[in-house]
Design an enzyme around this catalytic site. Structure first.
Site, short mmCIF file in Angstrom:
data_model
loop_
_atom_site.label_atom_id
_atom_site.label_comp_id
_atom_site.label_asym_id
_atom_site.label_seq_id
_atom_site.Cartn_x
_atom_site.Cartn_y
_atom_site.Cartn_z
N PRO A 230 -98.46 5.46 75.30
CA PRO A 230 -98.98 6.44 75.55
C PRO A 230 -98.17 7.68 75.25
CG PRO A 230 -98.98 5.14 77.44
CD PRO A 230 -98.18 4.78 76.28
N GLY A 233 -99.26 10.39 70.16
CA GLY A 233 -99.86 11.15 69.23
C GLY A 233 -100.93 10.76 68.65
N GLU A 451 -71.72 4.62 92.61
CA GLU A 451 -71.97 4.99 91.22
C GLU A 451 -70.76 5.01 90.43
OE1 GLU A 451 -74.67 5.60 90.19
OE2 GLU A 451 -75.70 5.71 92.09
#
Length: 645
Positions: A230, A233, A451
């Site tokens: 998706p 174009g 993190e």
């Protein structure tokens, strides 16, 4: 909480417009708008009301308007010569001395005995008369019931005709016809994709110059199927074909064929091709063809009869007993795997054109196209931005430029600057920042350690993608994000996936090393790591114990297809072996992450402190902190990973 790139799927098998108007119809044999104009009834009503009120807004009597007191005073002064009293309305119009005219209104019962005596004493000549009859009001009273009845019958007749016309036209095609000069989109408006343009241009050239191909016996492909993710174009290419071809162009979506009535889809397919044949040479574009082109018989109880009948009619029209010369079918889908094999065979869809995600040069060209009408600052480097957006489709890049413009407006800037593109990319990739979410001090430190573990492993492991930035600001659904920029690659090694799983384990392992316990923050990391390990064993043959064997991933049942047979493709012993290999890979990489993070414990603490202080740091700073920690640590043999110099 980390931003891990999803594992790549297996490579696919090789291989501003305006619709033109069609003449509307208001029923069989009767063009729409052939009756009275819509403004006829309001105008007639206005004329009728104006006529009824004419006497009130335009009185027939003339002269000075006198009050009752002024009238009696004039009679007493012998100024009134004569007057006429109109019965019912109590209005008086008369003549004064000197020839002047007057009008007045008196009360009911005029003249009384005293008023009559006054008129007699001053020799006033007066008479009475009946009011003039209004013939229009008389006729309206008689004709109004008949007019209302006739109007109601006419309204009911038109309503019945309209409903009958809708029923009779339900089998007509809903395709939109495009004029030769609209839309104005051409191939020049599409950046990149030279190979796709080349294949589509051949069909456009055939429709423009068929003699050139017929001279050597070439046959134009009857159908082309645009396949791709998706946002790449596919519909944009169809618009460009409509602007370039110069022949009739009919556009329709797959859902336009389906209706609640049986047989409507097949009828609309027939009408669509009938329209195309009237145009001579034409292109039919069917968007989202998978909605009607799914495999037949793939459902509980025999499938969806209406959709299958529509597909059967489509197959017959494309390459049946009666061929459709000069008509090219252009279709688009992002689900080619569920299409019926009869639809994909040569003679119907001869070509399957893959429209992939854009490469670096194509992303740069797309960014330039979407930025040409924007006011860009001098520090914006679209080439750097194209390298920093791997995996983005054309729609994603258009959204990125628009988000950057919105950030510039929000800052009050007159032009788009580099910081706006950075903020827009963070929003598109990591999600919007959640300003309202406030973490406690314990949660912030746990997030920083988590993190930090991801970031340290991303820098240290040799096969990980380069670290871009790490943050403990809540974004999207995550409390913190470690963002790597994947390098442009098309094949992936086993070592890459091993490092990817090890990196995913970094947050969980770091919390366990520092705090001595685990929490729920690593749920997404474990899900991604398990998914990668499962595909390594089941699909990519990256397990020595299982060997070069592959089984398809667990997919959803398609409308009941193979519901009874879509079980495991291997025995229970193989299932135990597969589960054991998946568990082995995960445990090995968890132990590897533990070993690396324990070796770089000082760097982990420094990265966590930097995150708690500034909330966001970039990849270069994480690498510097790792270098500094190694320099401060006692020199030992093999104290540094090979990727850190």
């Amino acid at each position: 909480m980390s931003n891990l790139p999803p594992p790549p799927p297996p490579p696919p098998p090789g291989r501003g417009q305006q619709p033109g108007q069609q003449p509307p119809s208001g029923g069989k044999g009767r063009p729409l708008g052939a009756g009275w104009p819509r403004w006829t009834i309001p105008v007639l009503l206005a004329v009728l009301v104006g006529t009824l009120l004419l006497n009130q807004v335009w009185p027939s009597d003339s002269g000075d308007k006198l009050s009752y007191t002024e009238f009696t005073t004039a009679v007493a002064n012998d100024e009134v010569v004569k007057f006429t009293l109109t019965n019912g309305s109590n209005s008086i119009s008369g003549e004064l001395e000197g020839g002047g005219k007057f009008t007045t209104t008196v009360r009911d019962g005029f003249p009384s005995e005293s008023e009559l005596a006054l008129l007699t004493a001053h020799n006033v000549d007066w008479t009475t008369k009946e009011p003039d009859s209004n013939w229009l009001l008389s006729w309206v009273g008689l004709l109004l019931p008949f007019v209302l009845i006739i109007g109601f019958l006419v309204w009911m007749n038109k309503r019945a005709q309209g409903q009958m016309g809708n029923v009779m036209s339900i089998g007509r095609s809903r395709a939109k016809a495009y004029q030769a000069d609209k839309p104005s989109t051409t191939f020049a408006d599409i950046a990149g994709y030279d190979g796709v343009k080349q294949e589509i241009t051949e069909v456009v050239d055939f429709l423009r110059m068929p003699e050139r191909f017929r001279e050597i016996g070439a046959r134009v492909p009857k159908g082309m199927l645009l396949v791709g993710p998706p946002g790449t174009g596919k519909t944009l290419f169809a618009r460009a074909v409509a602007g370039e071809a110069g022949v009739g162009f009919l556009s329709v979506t797959g859902s336009d064929f389906m209706e609640m009535f049986v047989g409507v889809g097949a009828s609309r397919v027939r009408d669509l091709f009938a329209q195309a044949r009237k145009l001579g040479r034409a292109i039919i574009f069917i968007d989202e063809i998978d909605s009607i082109g799914r495999k037949r018989g793939a459902g509980l109880g025999g499938g969806h009869d209406e959709r299958e009948q529509t597909l059967n009619q489509m197959l017959a029209e494309m390459d049946g007993f009666e061929t459709s010369e000069g008509i090219v079918i252009l279709a688009a889908t992002n689900r080619p795997d569920i299409l019926d094999p009869a639809l994909l065979r040569p003679g119907r869809f001869d070509r399957q054109i893959v429209v992939p995600l854009p490469e670096n040069d194509e992303r740069l060209a797309i960014l330039k196209v979407h930025s040409r009408d924007k006011r860009m600052g001098p520090d914006v480097d679209l080439e750097v931005m194209s390298k920093a957006t791997p995996g983005m489709s054309g729609a994603d890049l258009a959204n990125l430029v628009n988000e950057a413009a919105l950030f510039a407006v929000r800052r009050g800037s007159k032009q788009i600057e580099r910081i706006d593109f950075e903020n827009a990319r963070d929003r598109v990739v990591m999600g919007a920042r959640r300003e309202s979410l406030v973490l406690t001090a314990e949660e912030r430190r746990a997030t920083a350690i988590h993190e930090g573990g991801h970031a340290i492993l991303t820098v240290v492991l040799p096969n990980c993608d380069p670290l871009h930035k790490v943050t403990i600001l809540p974004r999207g659904m995550a409390l913190g994000v470690t963002w790597s920029l994947p390098e442009e690659r098309h094949t992936y090694s086993k070592e890459y996936f091993d490092d990817l799983i090890c990196k995913a384990m970094g947050g969980r392992v770091a919390e366990k090393i520092v705090f001595g316990h685990l929490n729920s923050g690593a749920a997404n990391d474990l899900e991604q790591a398990t998914s990668i390990a499962r595909r390594m064993v089941r699909e990519w043959g990256m397990s020595e114990a299982v060997g070069p064997m592959a089984w398809s991933g667990s997919q959803q049942v398609f409308l009941g297809e193979d519901l009874m047979t879509q079980g495991r493709e291997y025995s229970d012993d193989t299932a135990r072996l597969v589960d054991g290999e998946i568990s082995r890979i995960l445990h090995e990489q968890e132990a590897r992450a533990t070993e690396v993070l324990q070796k770089h414990r000082p760097a982990l603490e420094r990265v966590a402190e930097a995150l708690l202080e500034r909330e966001t740091i970039d990849g270069a700073e994480v690498a510097q902190l790792v270098h500094a920690s190694l320099d401060d640590a006692p020199a030992t043999e093999d104290s540094r990973p090979a990727s850190v110099e």
